[in-house]
Design an enzyme around this catalytic site. Structure first.
Site, short mmCIF file in Angstrom:
data_model
loop_
_atom_site.label_atom_id
_atom_site.label_comp_id
_atom_site.label_asym_id
_atom_site.label_seq_id
_atom_site.Cartn_x
_atom_site.Cartn_y
_atom_site.Cartn_z
N GLU A 264 8.84 0.83 0.15
CA GLU A 264 8.71 0.43 -1.26
C GLU A 264 9.04 1.65 -2.08
OE1 GLU A 264 8.25 -2.56 -2.13
OE2 GLU A 264 7.49 -3.46 -0.30
N CYS A 298 5.98 2.08 -10.62
CA CYS A 298 7.32 1.69 -10.17
C CYS A 298 7.80 0.43 -10.89
CB CYS A 298 7.33 1.49 -8.67
SG CYS A 298 6.09 0.32 -8.12
P1 NAD Z 1 6.96 10.85 -3.36
O1 NAD Z 1 8.08 10.20 -2.66
O2 NAD Z 1 7.15 12.23 -3.85
O3 NAD Z 1 5.66 10.89 -2.43
C1 NAD Z 1 5.19 9.74 -1.75
C2 NAD Z 1 4.51 10.20 -0.48
O4 NAD Z 1 5.45 10.91 0.32
C3 NAD Z 1 3.33 11.12 -0.67
O5 NAD Z 1 2.36 10.83 0.32
C4 NAD Z 1 3.92 12.49 -0.44
O6 NAD Z 1 2.94 13.42 0.00
C5 NAD Z 1 4.93 12.19 0.64
N1 NAD Z 1 6.04 13.15 0.68
C6 NAD Z 1 6.47 13.95 -0.31
N2 NAD Z 1 7.49 14.71 0.11
C7 NAD Z 1 7.73 14.37 1.39
C8 NAD Z 1 8.68 14.78 2.37
N3 NAD Z 1 9.60 15.70 2.11
N4 NAD Z 1 8.64 14.19 3.57
C9 NAD Z 1 7.74 13.24 3.82
N5 NAD Z 1 6.80 12.83 2.97
C10 NAD Z 1 6.80 13.37 1.75
O7 NAD Z 1 6.56 9.84 -4.51
P2 NAD Z 1 5.38 10.00 -5.55
O8 NAD Z 1 5.84 11.00 -6.54
O9 NAD Z 1 4.08 10.19 -4.87
O10 NAD Z 1 5.35 8.53 -6.17
C11 NAD Z 1 6.23 8.13 -7.13
C12 NAD Z 1 7.34 7.31 -6.55
O11 NAD Z 1 6.80 6.22 -5.82
C13 NAD Z 1 8.19 6.67 -7.61
O12 NAD Z 1 9.55 6.77 -7.28
C14 NAD Z 1 7.74 5.22 -7.62
O13 NAD Z 1 8.69 4.30 -8.09
C15 NAD Z 1 7.42 5.00 -6.20
N6 NAD Z 1 6.51 3.88 -6.06
C16 NAD Z 1 7.01 2.72 -5.57
C17 NAD Z 1 6.18 1.62 -5.45
C18 NAD Z 1 6.71 0.35 -4.86
O14 NAD Z 1 5.90 -0.48 -4.48
N7 NAD Z 1 8.02 0.16 -4.77
C19 NAD Z 1 4.84 1.71 -5.81
C20 NAD Z 1 4.35 2.92 -6.31
C21 NAD Z 1 5.22 4.00 -6.41
#
Ligand code: NAD
Length: 498
Positions: A264, A298
């Site tokens: 997602e 999102c």
């Molecule tokens: P992010 O991708 O930075 O982080 C998400 C998760 O990934 C966290 O647990 C983080 O610690 C981990 N992460 C970060 N860097 C990583 C790496 N290099 N390798 C592996 N894991 C890593 O996203 P965010 O800033 O926490 O959340 C915002 C994003 O999430 C936005 O793009 C939003 O649209 C999306 N989002 C999508 C939905 C959906 O249902 N489609 C819902 C909520 C948020």
């Protein structure tokens, strides 16, 4: 390890819901290497507490525990599994106030919104508990002589979940409840910004009788932990909610072990207002769709596309309503927008606004000298937004509303689809022909017509294009954690002459 922060200690009815350890195999676990990270209240900059950063062997130990526990969990009668999940649901509801307080402190969203998220998150647990009883296989009319054919559904195996900070509780339950209901053990890696909601869920899962090793929460450096989880062949499914950038990394990293992936990812939602709409009604809906969770959603309306015939009046109404939004610490009453998650998010929002202004957009609102702290961002409206601007191309994840006028349905369809994302789209119009035309032409996984609210347990949540893979929630949500096993049952002794 730092003791419970005074703010939290005073506020929680049950302080045992605030845990500063990982949770593996039914035990609260320190990091073995002595590394830890502070968790910050984004509203005040105060340290709420710390979390351990686990070592690689500790992550592997969580997989070992899940592997052992899986044997009994999958064998449990389905009604017993359902009962444990319903007990978890009841406990989440009973502790709603504490869970909301923890969430507001670590995430920043206003307390009423946090309460709403706890309810929303709990609703997935109940839905999937009930759904666990309906994971039917099929009987297949046989084309093979003297054989019975069919399918049965089996749990896919250990499921890992990597979740974001914007919905610290619901993004876990939406995944974990489905996996647990399917008979899978789970290993959750929450965002380091918001680990305490995940850990409180673990405490409640234990109280609900979910056995040791079945619901684990690991903590650590995100890139390190994810690499280990992806490389681990015993983990058969990986569910991730977060940015498209990290989603791409996880696809690459899990290629070697060919995991079942549910992703997602980001969105860039268009909010389309037809010429027949009352500008005030549409503007108020757009405010809701844009500014919830301070725009860090999102599903947030990222590009507001308004028919030219009502554009000016819409903008006037939007500006007036936006000016009335209150910004402050989510623990205070009457707050509409809390802080952004950290300073970098504020800087990104400011850069997006500057970029738009430099390319000709008109700005309204956003007097940042009024911000009640360094992580706050006062809401901004930009008009005259074009496809050259970052506010159009990027998910701004901030209270920045970009508005553009259009003249025809065909033009607005092209505008709306002009993005690599395809999560959610909104349409506001009374015209049934326009509704059908737009709904079918929009390249999005979810289209909401004349309603800001669109999500919940019964619906398949997910995106197309680079917004992700798979669907969470609904009847499809549990399928992400089930394998279909086909069987062909021949009749022994049926060979001719016997
Ligand atoms: P992010 O991708 O930075 O982080 C998400 C998760 O990934 C966290 O647990 C983080 O610690 C981990 N992460 C970060 N860097 C990583 C790496 N290099 N390798 C592996 N894991 C890593 O996203 P965010 O800033 O926490 O959340 C915002 C994003 O999430 C936005 O793009 C939003 O649209 C999306 N989002 C999508 C939905 C959906 O249902 N489609 C819902 C909520 C948020």
């Amino acid at each position: 390890m730092t003791t419970l922060s005074t703010t939290l200690a005073k506020r929680l009815e049950d302080p045992r819901l605030f845990r500063q350890y990982a949770y593996v195999n039914g035990k609260w676990t320190h990091g073995e290497g002595g590394r830890e990270e502070a968790v910050i209240d984004p509203a005040t900059g105060e340290t709420i507490g710390h979390i351990p950063l686990m070592e690689a062997e500790q992550i592997t130990a969580a997989v070992d525990a899940a592997e052992v526990a899986f044997v009994q969990w999958r064998a449990l009668r389905v009604d017993e599994r359902c009962e444990r999940l319903l007990a978890w649901y009841d406990l989440i509801q009973a502790n709603r106030e504490d869970l909301a307080t923890i969430m507001t402190l670590e995430q920043g969203k206003p307390l009423p919104d946090a309460r709403g998220e706890v309810e929303y998150g709990a609703s997935f647990v109940r839905w999937f508990a009930e759904e666990s009883k309906r994971t039917y296989g099929e009987t297949i009319p046989s084309h093979i002589p003297n054989a019975s054919l069919g399918t049965i559904k089996e749990p896919v195996g250990i499921a890992a979940m990597i979740t974001p900070w914007n919905f610290p509780l619901a993004m876990i339950t939406r995944k974990a409840a489905a996996a647990l209901a399917a008979g899978c053990p789970v290993i959750v890696k929450p965002a380091n910004e918001t680990p305490y909601s995940a850990l409180a869920l673990a405490e409640l899962a234990e109280r609900a009788g979910i056995p040791a090793g079945i619901f684990n929460v690991v903590l650590g450096d995100p890139a390190e932990v994810s690499k280990i989880l992806c490389a681990e062949s015993r983990i058969r499914a990986l569910s991730f909610t977060g940015s498209t950038r990290v989603g791409r990394i996880l696809i690459e990293q899990s290629a070697h072990t060919v995991k079942r992936l549910s992703l997602e990812l980001g969105g860039n939602a268009p909010f389309i207002v037809g010429p027949d709409m009352d500008p005030k009604e549409a503007a108020f809906a757009a405010i809701d769709a844009k500014f919830q969770t301070a725009g860090q959603d999102c599903l947030a309306a990222n590009r507001i596309l308004v028919h030219e015939s009502i554009h000016d009046e819409f903008v006037e109404q939007f500006a007036e309503r936006m000016a009335a939004l209150t910004v402050g610490n989510g623990l205070q009453s009457e707050i509409d927008l809390g802080p952004l998650i950290h300073r970098q998010a504020v800087e990104k929002a400011a850069a997006i606004v500057d970029d738009a202004i430099s390319k000709g957009a008109t700005v309204m609102g956003g007097d940042q000298s009024q911000a009640p702290g360094e992580n706050f961002f006062m809401p901004v409206m930009l008009t005259g937004v074009t496809a050259k601007m970052k506010v159009w191309r990027e998910e701004n994840f901030a209270p920045v509303a970009g508005i553009t006028a259009y003249s025809t349905d065909d033009e607005v369809i092209e505008m709306a689809n002009d993005t690599e994302y395809g999560l959610a789209a909104y349409i506001y119009t009374h015209d049934i022909r326009r509704i059908w035309k737009l709904m079918r032409a929009l390249e999005y996984g979810m289209v909401s017509v004349n309603s800001v609210k669109m999500t919940g347990p019964p619906v398949p949540f997910g995106g197309v294009k680079q917004s992700g893979l798979g669907r969470e929630g609904g009847a499809t949500g549990i399928d992400e954690y089930l394998e279909t096993k086909y069987y062909c049952l021949g009749a022994l002794g049926s060979v001719s002459g016997s």
